[in-house]
Design a protein around this motif. Structure first.
Motif, PDB file in Angstrom:
ATOM      1  N   THR A   3       0.836  -1.199   0.000  1.00  0.00           N
ATOM      2  CA  THR A   3       0.000   0.000   0.000  1.00  0.00           C
ATOM      3  C   THR A   3       0.869   1.247   0.000  1.00  0.00           C
ATOM      4  N   GLY A   4       0.550   2.201  -0.826  1.00  0.00           N
ATOM      5  CA  GLY A   4       1.293   3.444  -0.862  1.00  0.00           C
ATOM      6  C   GLY A   4       1.040   4.287   0.373  1.00  0.00           C
ATOM      7  N   ALA A   5       1.877   5.300   0.572  1.00  0.00           N
ATOM      8  CA  ALA A   5       1.767   6.130   1.766  1.00  0.00           C
ATOM      9  C   ALA A   5       0.427   6.848   1.829  1.00  0.00           C
ATOM     10  N   ASP A   6      -0.010   7.401   0.695  1.00  0.00           N
ATOM     11  CA  ASP A   6      -1.281   8.135   0.691  1.00  0.00           C
ATOM     12  C   ASP A   6      -2.448   7.207   1.007  1.00  0.00           C
ATOM     13  N   GLU A   7      -2.444   6.023   0.407  1.00  0.00           N
ATOM     14  CA  GLU A   7      -3.514   5.072   0.679  1.00  0.00           C
ATOM     15  C   GLU A   7      -3.463   4.575   2.116  1.00  0.00           C
ATOM     16  N   TYR A  19      13.063   9.119   1.068  1.00  0.00           N
ATOM     17  CA  TYR A  19      11.776   9.762   0.810  1.00  0.00           C
ATOM     18  C   TYR A  19      11.787  10.463  -0.546  1.00  0.00           C
ATOM     19  N   GLY A  20      12.940  11.027  -0.902  1.00  0.00           N
ATOM     20  CA  GLY A  20      13.046  11.670  -2.208  1.00  0.00           C
ATOM     21  C   GLY A  20      13.029  10.678  -3.355  1.00  0.00           C
ATOM     22  N   LEU A  21      13.584   9.470  -3.112  1.00  0.00           N
ATOM     23  CA  LEU A  21      13.589   8.449  -4.153  1.00  0.00           C
ATOM     24  C   LEU A  21      12.205   7.846  -4.368  1.00  0.00           C
ATOM     25  N   ASP A  22      11.499   7.599  -3.260  1.00  0.00           N
ATOM     26  CA  ASP A  22      10.178   6.966  -3.379  1.00  0.00           C
ATOM     27  C   ASP A  22       9.336   7.376  -2.173  1.00  0.00           C
ATOM     28  N   SER A  23       8.690   8.516  -2.284  1.00  0.00           N
ATOM     29  CA  SER A  23       7.881   9.022  -1.173  1.00  0.00           C
ATOM     30  C   SER A  23       6.615   8.205  -0.957  1.00  0.00           C
ATOM     31  N   ASP A  24       6.310   7.318  -1.901  1.00  0.00           N
ATOM     32  CA  ASP A  24       5.098   6.524  -1.776  1.00  0.00           C
ATOM     33  C   ASP A  24       5.288   5.319  -0.856  1.00  0.00           C
ATOM     34  N   HIS A  25       6.540   4.924  -0.632  1.00  0.00           N
ATOM     35  CA  HIS A  25       6.788   3.734   0.174  1.00  0.00           C
ATOM     36  C   HIS A  25       7.784   3.962   1.308  1.00  0.00           C
ATOM     37  N   TYR A  26       8.374   5.145   1.403  1.00  0.00           N
ATOM     38  CA  TYR A  26       9.286   5.453   2.495  1.00  0.00           C
ATOM     39  C   TYR A  26       8.743   6.647   3.276  1.00  0.00           C
ATOM     40  N   ALA A  27       8.891   6.595   4.596  1.00  0.00           N
ATOM     41  CA  ALA A  27       8.357   7.647   5.446  1.00  0.00           C
ATOM     42  C   ALA A  27       9.252   8.881   5.397  1.00  0.00           C
ATOM     43  N   ILE A  83      18.833   1.596   8.666  1.00  0.00           N
ATOM     44  CA  ILE A  83      18.972   0.331   7.947  1.00  0.00           C
ATOM     45  C   ILE A  83      18.012  -0.708   8.510  1.00  0.00           C
ATOM     46  N   ILE A  84      17.967  -0.831   9.853  1.00  0.00           N
ATOM     47  CA  ILE A  84      17.098  -1.827  10.469  1.00  0.00           C
ATOM     48  C   ILE A  84      15.630  -1.463  10.273  1.00  0.00           C
ATOM     49  N   ARG A  85      15.305  -0.180  10.414  1.00  0.00           N
ATOM     50  CA  ARG A  85      13.915   0.231  10.218  1.00  0.00           C
ATOM     51  C   ARG A  85      13.446  -0.025   8.797  1.00  0.00           C
ATOM     52  N   THR A  86      14.323   0.201   7.834  1.00  0.00           N
ATOM     53  CA  THR A  86      13.925   0.103   6.429  1.00  0.00           C
ATOM     54  C   THR A  86      13.982  -1.315   5.903  1.00  0.00           C
ATOM     55  N   PHE A  87      15.040  -2.061   6.271  1.00  0.00           N
ATOM     56  CA  PHE A  87      15.253  -3.371   5.667  1.00  0.00           C
ATOM     57  C   PHE A  87      15.207  -4.518   6.687  1.00  0.00           C
ATOM     58  N   GLY A  88      15.162  -4.211   7.974  1.00  0.00           N
ATOM     59  CA  GLY A  88      15.164  -5.246   8.998  1.00  0.00           C
ATOM     60  C   GLY A  88      13.777  -5.624   9.454  1.00  0.00           C
ATOM     61  N   GLY A  89      13.731  -6.406  10.525  1.00  0.00           N
ATOM     62  CA  GLY A  89      12.459  -6.914  11.004  1.00  0.00           C
ATOM     63  C   GLY A  89      11.869  -6.144  12.166  1.00  0.00           C
ATOM     64  N   TYR A  90      12.612  -5.165  12.714  1.00  0.00           N
ATOM     65  CA  TYR A  90      12.117  -4.398  13.846  1.00  0.00           C
ATOM     66  C   TYR A  90      11.775  -2.979  13.400  1.00  0.00           C
ATOM     67  N   PRO A  91      10.650  -2.444  13.823  1.00  0.00           N
ATOM     68  CA  PRO A  91      10.223  -1.129  13.330  1.00  0.00           C
ATOM     69  C   PRO A  91      10.978   0.042  13.941  1.00  0.00           C
ATOM     70  N   ASP A  92      11.599  -0.128  15.138  1.00  0.00           N
ATOM     71  CA  ASP A  92      12.253   1.005  15.787  1.00  0.00           C
ATOM     72  C   ASP A  92      13.771   0.876  15.728  1.00  0.00           C
ATOM     73  N   ALA A  93      14.334  -0.102  16.424  1.00  0.00           N
ATOM     74  CA  ALA A  93      15.743  -0.502  16.274  1.00  0.00           C
ATOM     75  C   ALA A  93      16.740   0.395  16.983  1.00  0.00           C
ATOM     76  N   VAL A  94      16.311   1.351  17.788  1.00  0.00           N
ATOM     77  CA  VAL A  94      17.269   2.217  18.481  1.00  0.00           C
ATOM     78  C   VAL A  94      18.126   1.411  19.445  1.00  0.00           C
ATOM     79  N   ALA A  95      17.522   0.489  20.180  1.00  0.00           N
ATOM     80  CA  ALA A  95      18.279  -0.303  21.152  1.00  0.00           C
ATOM     81  C   ALA A  95      19.357  -1.128  20.470  1.00  0.00           C
ATOM     82  N   PHE A  96      19.015  -1.790  19.373  1.00  0.00           N
ATOM     83  CA  PHE A  96      19.991  -2.626  18.678  1.00  0.00           C
ATOM     84  C   PHE A  96      21.111  -1.773  18.065  1.00  0.00           C
ATOM     85  N   ALA A  97      20.771  -0.606  17.545  1.00  0.00           N
ATOM     86  CA  ALA A  97      21.789   0.269  16.966  1.00  0.00           C
ATOM     87  C   ALA A  97      22.765   0.756  18.029  1.00  0.00           C
TER      88      ALA A  97
END
Length: 234
Positions: free
Chosen positions: A80-84, A138-146, A191-205
């Motif tokens: 689903t795109g960002a707008d949707e 976001y500049g490359l693909d604002s429809d799928h990146y926050a 990297i973890i937020r975008t391509f990993g399995g955890y949505p936040d990832a601050v602790a792991f970073a």
């Protein structure tokens, strides 16, 4: 505290942030219990308390609900795109609540900077690297990146930048080392937020960059006045 601090010799000797070690271990060991929050309820009796624990409270007895954070919801939105996504998801109130929390963390962090409890190097480097990478995606693909604002205000980015990454024991000590330390955390978070399995990832970073602190301190130590820089031995 025992595993991440006392076994290394106590305060001042631990290489990892103890709070992040505890959180990461619990999240990895008990992912279901760490992500499905119990419903708050005023337990007026043991029967009500047991009903809350066993999950048998009726819908009429619930006084609050919990659910996925905006980061988690956006990460698992599928194709689903960002707008949707924003048109279909009822997250406006949740997003506003997170932004208010982020403003409170920002105010607390600025107070720490004003009081000179922490320096600006780690927070600026971490948040700046996160904003830069988020802006590029976001500049490359604002429809799928926050957007960068979304990444900075949702989740634990501001809290981690001011109150976690600046831990004086487990963070880098030199100015250049602090900048590299913060940049590394921000890069790993994105990297973890975008391509990993955890949505936040601050602790792991933070924990991954804690591993790099001895190397950062070794190669970023300032040269004493009046001495020529020499090649440092590993």
């Amino acid at each position: 505290m025992v595993v991440a601090k006392q076994l290394y010799g106590g305060l001042g000797h631990n290489p990892f942030n103890p709070a992040m070690v505890g959180y990461a271990l619990l999240l990895v060991s008990f992912p279901t219990y760490m992500t499905l929050w119990p419903v708050p309820h005023q337990a007026g009796s043991m029967a009500t308390l047991w009903a809350q624990v066993s999950g048998t409270l009726s819908a009429a007895e619930l006084d609050a609900l919990s659910g996925a954070t905006p980061l988690d919801a956006f990460k698992h939105k599928g194709l689903t795109g960002a707008d949707e996504f924003w048109a279909a998801a009822a997250l406006e109130d949740t997003v506003q609540a997170w932004r208010m929390i982020a403003l409170a963390w920002l105010a607390g962090g600025l107070l720490l900077l004003f009081k000179r409890v922490i320096s600006w190097h780690i927070p600026v480097a971490m948040l700046g690297s996160m904003a830069l990478i988020a802006a590029l995606l976001y500049g490359l693909d604002s429809d799928h990146y926050a957007s960068p604002l979304f990444h900075l205000t949702m989740g634990a980015a501001l809290f981690g930048a001011f109150f976690i990454a600046t831990d004086p024991v487990s963070a880098a000590t030199s100015r250049r080392g602090k900048l590299l330390f913060g940049i590394g955390i921000g890069l790993l978070v994105m990297i973890i937020r975008t391509f990993g399995g955890y949505p936040d990832a601050v602790a792991f970073a933070v924990l991954l960059m804690n591993l790099c602190v001895p190397l950062l301190d070794l190669y970023s130590a300032p040269v004493p006045t009046g001495h020529r820089p020499q090649a440092r031995r590993p």
